[in-house]
Design an enzyme around this catalytic site. Structure first.
Site, short mmCIF file in Angstrom:
data_model
loop_
_atom_site.label_atom_id
_atom_site.label_comp_id
_atom_site.label_asym_id
_atom_site.label_seq_id
_atom_site.Cartn_x
_atom_site.Cartn_y
_atom_site.Cartn_z
N ARG A 47 0.75 -1.31 -0.04
CA ARG A 47 0.23 -0.19 0.12
C ARG A 47 0.93 1.23 -0.07
NH1 ARG A 47 -1.86 2.59 4.42
NH2 ARG A 47 -1.57 0.89 5.74
N TYR A 99 -17.38 14.54 -17.96
CA TYR A 99 -17.61 13.20 -17.74
C TYR A 99 -18.87 12.92 -16.68
CZ TYR A 99 -17.10 8.51 -16.30
OH TYR A 99 -17.29 7.30 -15.79
N ASP A 171 -7.82 16.96 -17.21
CA ASP A 171 -8.40 15.68 -17.53
C ASP A 171 -7.62 15.35 -19.11
OD1 ASP A 171 -9.15 13.14 -18.38
OD2 ASP A 171 -11.12 13.33 -17.02
N LYS A 196 -8.24 3.62 -20.12
CA LYS A 196 -8.47 4.02 -21.53
C LYS A 196 -7.09 3.83 -22.23
CE LYS A 196 -12.45 5.12 -19.99
NZ LYS A 196 -12.38 5.30 -18.55
#
Length: 381
Positions: A47, A99, A171, A196
């Site tokens: 982590r 978005y 973005d 993506k």
């Protein structure tokens, strides 16, 4: 070093134990301490840090030209962390066309933390300037926008943010650093849904934030990443880094194919409007040509005949896959308004195409037969 070379070599090291050229996958959740209690290899707990995640962060930072990067479990988790790094009472200026997942995050969740938002036409710098308040700390840019592919002038918006003492974060999921580098245009940070184009194979989910400076905001964001725990797993880090190696060449083909498809659709009698910044008729074409090298792999278009016609077209395709997302090798088609749900501003006759890596003539032939079949069905008595 040029982007094609960076994509291949950034974050890459020969494995010292075996000489492996491809990076090993480090699935261990914990790492050995020395007898004196130190961590001589630099790793404590996955982590906190992991070799695969660090390699990906280093590579994306290099491609974007940034100084700090943090990888998260999804693009939404990356944005979530940016908002959490703001102090309560902070004001954010965001685009009206955003978005839809982020719009929900901003409106329905982040306001409970004491953040406030103004949603404006980000293509109009004067509207952005009017929305700025003394407590504005962040201006959020999404360009090209999803799904209408509107274009924001990153340099002008970043300048407005800095005049107000705010940060500008862009973005860059749709463009990637191969087509657009917001940090060189004045933005303070970029965010990616690495699910993506960065991953590029529709098989890994992740998000990455890259900041221009290694400053207090970067340290705060890294603290949220580690303590909050929404980290990217070693395996997904490994997959996305693998995809990154071919990103420059994939983006070139995505863009070239999309330009071919958009040009075809612009001449089709069953198509009302095409939204693609590479077309000279697009209202943001001049700005896009200035800040982008190519125009990306997404195309939206509106079908004559309304919602029913749009669904008929989507139902008639044979090669395009009816599915959400973009960035993989396969071409997708989607009716966005029905995905976004009640309150959407997306036109009901709009279809979004994620143009893949197939031959463009095959994609055009598939769209042509679907459009002709849909229009024939609608006009039949």
């Amino acid at each position: 070093m040029r982007l094609e070379t960076l994509a291949v070599h950034a974050g890459s090291r020969i494995d010292p134990a075996t000489g492996a050229v491809a990076p090993p996958l480090y699935l261990s959740t914990t790492f050995e301490r020395a007898a004196d209690g130190s961590y001589p290899r630099g790793y404590i707990y996955t982590r906190h840090s992991n070799p695969n995640r660090e390699a990906l962060e280093e590579a994306v930072a290099a491609l974007e030209g940034g100084a700090a990067a943090m990888a998260f479990a999804s693009g939404s988790a990356a944005v979530f962390a940016i908002l959490q790094a703001l102090a309560p009472g902070a004001h954010v200026v965001a685009p009206k066309e955003l978005y839809h997942g982020l719009a929900r995050l901003f409106r329905e969740i982040a306001t409970a933390w004491g953040l406030s938002f103004s949603f404006v036409d980000m293509t109009d710098p004067s509207a952005v300037a009017l929305a700025i308040r003394p407590e504005t700390r962040l201006i959020w840019v999404e360009t090209p926008s999803n799904p209408m592919l509107r274009i924001t002038d990153i340099s002008r918006i970043a300048a407005l943010a800095h005049q107000a003492g705010a940060r500008c974060i862009c973005d860059n999921t749709m463009a990637t650093p191969i087509l657009q580098r917001p940090l060189t245009l004045g933005a303070d940070g970029v965010v990616h849904s690495a699910t993506k184009y960065l991953g590029g194979h529709s098989d890994a989910m992740g998000g990455v934030v890259v900041l221009k400076e290694e400053d207090h905001f970067a340290r705060r964001l890294r603290e949220i990443q580690i303590t909050g725990g929404a980290i990217l797993s070693p395996f997904e880090s490994w997959l996305i880094l693998r995809g990154l190696r071919t990103l420059p060449y994939r983006m070139r083909v995505h863009s070239e194919n999309a330009m071919r498809v958009a040009s075809f659709l612009a001449q089709h009698p069953a198509v009302e409007t095409v939204h693609y910044p590479g077309l000279p008729t697009h209202p943001g074409h001049v700005v896009a040509a200035r800040q982008m090298d190519l125009f990306g792999g997404l195309v939206s278009f509106q079908v004559r005949g309304g919602r029913e016609a749009a669904f008929r077209v989507a139902g008639q395709v044979r090669l395009f896959i009816r599915a959400t997302s973009f960035g993989g090798p396969e071409s997708l088609i989607e009716h966005r308004a029905s995905v976004e749900g009640p309150g959407t501003a997306t036109p009901d006759n709009l279809l979004r195409l994620a143009i893949g890596l197939e031959h463009p003539d095959d994609l055009i032939e598939d769209l042509d037969q679907a459009l002709r079949a849909a229009v024939s069905d609608i006009r039949a008595p």
